[in-house]
Scaffold this motif. Structure first.
Motif, PDB file in Angstrom:
ATOM      1  N   ALA A 164      33.829  57.850   2.336  1.00  0.00           N
ATOM      2  CA  ALA A 164      35.064  57.490   3.041  1.00  0.00           C
ATOM      3  C   ALA A 164      35.426  56.033   2.761  1.00  0.00           C
ATOM      4  O   ALA A 164      36.602  55.712   2.563  1.00  0.00           O
ATOM      5  N   ASP A 165      34.416  55.161   2.746  1.00  0.00           N
ATOM      6  CA  ASP A 165      34.669  53.752   2.434  1.00  0.00           C
ATOM      7  C   ASP A 165      35.210  53.588   1.014  1.00  0.00           C
ATOM      8  O   ASP A 165      36.101  52.775   0.773  1.00  0.00           O
ATOM      9  N   GLU A 166      34.689  54.379   0.075  1.00  0.00           N
ATOM     10  CA  GLU A 166      35.196  54.337  -1.303  1.00  0.00           C
ATOM     11  C   GLU A 166      36.670  54.717  -1.346  1.00  0.00           C
ATOM     12  O   GLU A 166      37.478  54.070  -2.014  1.00  0.00           O
ATOM     13  N   PHE A 167      37.013  55.801  -0.636  1.00  0.00           N
ATOM     14  CA  PHE A 167      38.409  56.239  -0.598  1.00  0.00           C
ATOM     15  C   PHE A 167      39.300  55.186   0.059  1.00  0.00           C
ATOM     16  O   PHE A 167      40.410  54.919  -0.405  1.00  0.00           O
ATOM     17  N   ALA A 168      38.820  54.600   1.150  1.00  0.00           N
ATOM     18  CA  ALA A 168      39.599  53.569   1.838  1.00  0.00           C
ATOM     19  C   ALA A 168      39.841  52.377   0.926  1.00  0.00           C
ATOM     20  O   ALA A 168      40.951  51.844   0.852  1.00  0.00           O
ATOM     21  N   ASP A 169      38.798  51.955   0.218  1.00  0.00           N
ATOM     22  CA  ASP A 169      38.949  50.834  -0.717  1.00  0.00           C
ATOM     23  C   ASP A 169      39.953  51.167  -1.820  1.00  0.00           C
ATOM     24  O   ASP A 169      40.800  50.346  -2.173  1.00  0.00           O
ATOM     25  N   ALA A 170      39.853  52.371  -2.361  1.00  0.00           N
ATOM     26  CA  ALA A 170      40.781  52.782  -3.423  1.00  0.00           C
ATOM     27  C   ALA A 170      42.211  52.783  -2.904  1.00  0.00           C
ATOM     28  O   ALA A 170      43.141  52.348  -3.588  1.00  0.00           O
ATOM     29  N   PHE A 171      42.395  53.271  -1.689  1.00  0.00           N
ATOM     30  CA  PHE A 171      43.734  53.317  -1.094  1.00  0.00           C
ATOM     31  C   PHE A 171      44.270  51.911  -0.864  1.00  0.00           C
ATOM     32  O   PHE A 171      45.405  51.596  -1.208  1.00  0.00           O
ATOM     33  N   GLU A 172      43.443  51.052  -0.282  1.00  0.00           N
ATOM     34  CA  GLU A 172      43.881  49.685   0.018  1.00  0.00           C
ATOM     35  C   GLU A 172      44.171  48.873  -1.238  1.00  0.00           C
ATOM     36  O   GLU A 172      45.021  47.994  -1.237  1.00  0.00           O
ATOM     37  N   ASN A 173      43.469  49.170  -2.310  1.00  0.00           N
ATOM     38  CA  ASN A 173      43.640  48.409  -3.550  1.00  0.00           C
ATOM     39  C   ASN A 173      44.596  49.073  -4.538  1.00  0.00           C
ATOM     40  O   ASN A 173      44.767  48.584  -5.651  1.00  0.00           O
ATOM     41  N   TYR A 174      45.204  50.165  -4.133  1.00  0.00           N
ATOM     42  CA  TYR A 174      46.101  50.895  -5.024  1.00  0.00           C
ATOM     43  C   TYR A 174      47.334  50.055  -5.308  1.00  0.00           C
ATOM     44  O   TYR A 174      47.963  49.514  -4.401  1.00  0.00           O
ATOM     45  N   ASP A 175      47.669  49.938  -6.567  1.00  0.00           N
ATOM     46  CA  ASP A 175      48.858  49.202  -6.991  1.00  0.00           C
ATOM     47  C   ASP A 175      49.794  50.207  -7.665  1.00  0.00           C
ATOM     48  O   ASP A 175      49.570  50.587  -8.818  1.00  0.00           O
ATOM     49  N   PRO A 176      50.826  50.673  -6.954  1.00  0.00           N
ATOM     50  CA  PRO A 176      51.708  51.695  -7.532  1.00  0.00           C
ATOM     51  C   PRO A 176      52.364  51.218  -8.820  1.00  0.00           C
ATOM     52  O   PRO A 176      52.690  50.045  -8.980  1.00  0.00           O
ATOM     53  N   LYS A 177      52.531  52.146  -9.707  1.00  0.00           N
ATOM     54  CA  LYS A 177      53.177  51.855 -10.989  1.00  0.00           C
ATOM     55  C   LYS A 177      54.457  52.680 -11.096  1.00  0.00           C
ATOM     56  O   LYS A 177      54.585  53.726 -10.465  1.00  0.00           O
ATOM     57  N   LEU A 178      55.385  52.187 -11.874  1.00  0.00           N
ATOM     58  CA  LEU A 178      56.634  52.877 -12.093  1.00  0.00           C
ATOM     59  C   LEU A 178      56.359  54.302 -12.551  1.00  0.00           C
ATOM     60  O   LEU A 178      55.583  54.530 -13.467  1.00  0.00           O
ATOM     61  N   GLY A 179      56.958  55.270 -11.905  1.00  0.00           N
ATOM     62  CA  GLY A 179      56.780  56.664 -12.276  1.00  0.00           C
ATOM     63  C   GLY A 179      55.737  57.399 -11.459  1.00  0.00           C
ATOM     64  O   GLY A 179      55.637  58.617 -11.539  1.00  0.00           O
ATOM     65  N   ASP A 180      54.922  56.672 -10.659  1.00  0.00           N
ATOM     66  CA  ASP A 180      53.901  57.341  -9.852  1.00  0.00           C
ATOM     67  C   ASP A 180      54.512  58.367  -8.897  1.00  0.00           C
ATOM     68  O   ASP A 180      53.946  59.422  -8.673  1.00  0.00           O
TER      69      ASP A 180
END
Length: 90
Positions: free
Chosen positions: A13-29
């Motif tokens: 769950a911590d891995e998923f939370a970190d991935a979500f918090e650090n997600y940087d959307p890119k054009l087209g996502d």
């Protein structure tokens, strides 16, 4: 499949939370295809949310003494139809 410990679940769950918090959307996502069942569920959720928002707005309008005719005109129907649809919640 092996049973996971609570510690394993928390770590994942911590891995998923970190991935979500650090997600940087890119054009087209946002253009990624959505599975049809998920698209239907999303549309139904949006419809339900819009219906709740509309009912709240009608209630607020009636609290401000707008007539059913005015409410009906605002939502594209007759005052009587608006009263029948929202009268019990307003």
């Amino acid at each position: 499949m092996a049973r996971r410990s609570v510690a394993d679940i928390k770590a994942r769950a911590d891995e998923f939370a970190d991935a979500f918090e650090n997600y940087d959307p890119k054009l087209g996502d946002q253009d990624a295809p959505v599975p049809p069942v998920m698209a239907v569920k999303l549309a139904a959720w949006r419809r339900d949310a819009a219906e709740r928002e509309l009912a709240d707005a009608v209630r607020a309008a009636r609290d401000q003494r707008l007539s059913w005719r005015e409410v009906g005109e605002a939502i594209g129907t007759s005052g009587e139809a608006a009263r029948q649809r929202y009268g019990t919640s307003a």
